[in-house]
Write a protein that holds these residues in place. Structure first.
Motif, short mmCIF file in Angstrom:
data_model
loop_
_atom_site.label_atom_id
_atom_site.label_comp_id
_atom_site.label_asym_id
_atom_site.label_seq_id
_atom_site.Cartn_x
_atom_site.Cartn_y
_atom_site.Cartn_z
N GLN A 42 0.82 -1.22 0.00
CA GLN A 42 0.00 0.00 0.00
C GLN A 42 0.86 1.27 0.00
N PHE A 45 2.05 1.56 -3.58
CA PHE A 45 0.92 1.91 -4.45
C PHE A 45 0.49 3.35 -4.17
N GLY A 137 -6.92 0.35 -7.72
CA GLY A 137 -7.63 0.82 -6.52
C GLY A 137 -9.03 0.22 -6.44
N HIS A 144 -11.95 -5.27 -0.14
CA HIS A 144 -12.15 -4.76 1.22
C HIS A 144 -13.63 -4.74 1.58
#
Ligand code: ASC
Length: 150
Positions: A42, A45, A137, A144
């Motif tokens: 993360q 990214f 994304g 998630h």
């Protein structure tokens, strides 16, 4: 013939589970490992995403380096979602283990998009980086929403 096939299958299954569980001494280690990998992914990214959003200036070399790290670390978390790693310091929902094939499909999709992003960054193409950040994304969010608490 049937016996040999059965034996081969059993040997493969045993080898697989031995190697998967041998990687982690304790369930807590597996949880820590996958969270660490996801954190490093993360962070890298995010660095590319900040450039795509114009929050920091686009630097092709940094973008390519970060995207390459994100692409590699994207491979790591999934081996650490084995049986018995559903309890503890984790936000993963029980569905991860109940629908493991679907969860793995989401993980594969993310890796595919992350690879496209890494290729775009390597090519130094900001428009393709923007598209790659959006697509990648999207795969983070989809997973998630389904599989992470909160
Ligand atoms: C990130 C991050 C996510 C995704 C998601 C994209 O940087 O931590 O979970 O991007 O926010 O929608």
């Amino acid at each position: 013939m049937k016996k040999i096939a059965t034996f081969a299958l059993l040997a493969t299954a045993l080898a697989y589970s031995a190697s998967a569980s041998a990687q982690f001494a304790k369930p807590e280690d597996a949880i820590k490992y996958r969270k660490s990998a996801l954190f490093v992914m993360q962070q890298n990214f995010g660095r590319v995403a900040a450039m795509a959003a114009g929050k920091v200036p686009f630097d092709a070399k940094s973008a390519a380096e970060s995207a390459a790290v994100a692409e590699f670390t994207a491979k790591l978390p999934w081996a650490a979602f084995g049986d018995g790693t559903d309890k503890g310091d984790t936000r993963a929902k029980p569905e991860v283990w109940k629908e493991h094939a679907k969860f793995q499909e989401y993980a594969d999709k993310m890796q595919a998009e992350m690879s496209k992003l890494a290729a775009a960054a390597k090519a130094g193409n900001l428009d393709a980086v923007k598209a790659g950040v959006a697509a990648t994304g999207g795969t983070c969010k989809t997973c998630h929403d389904a599989y992470r608490k909160d």
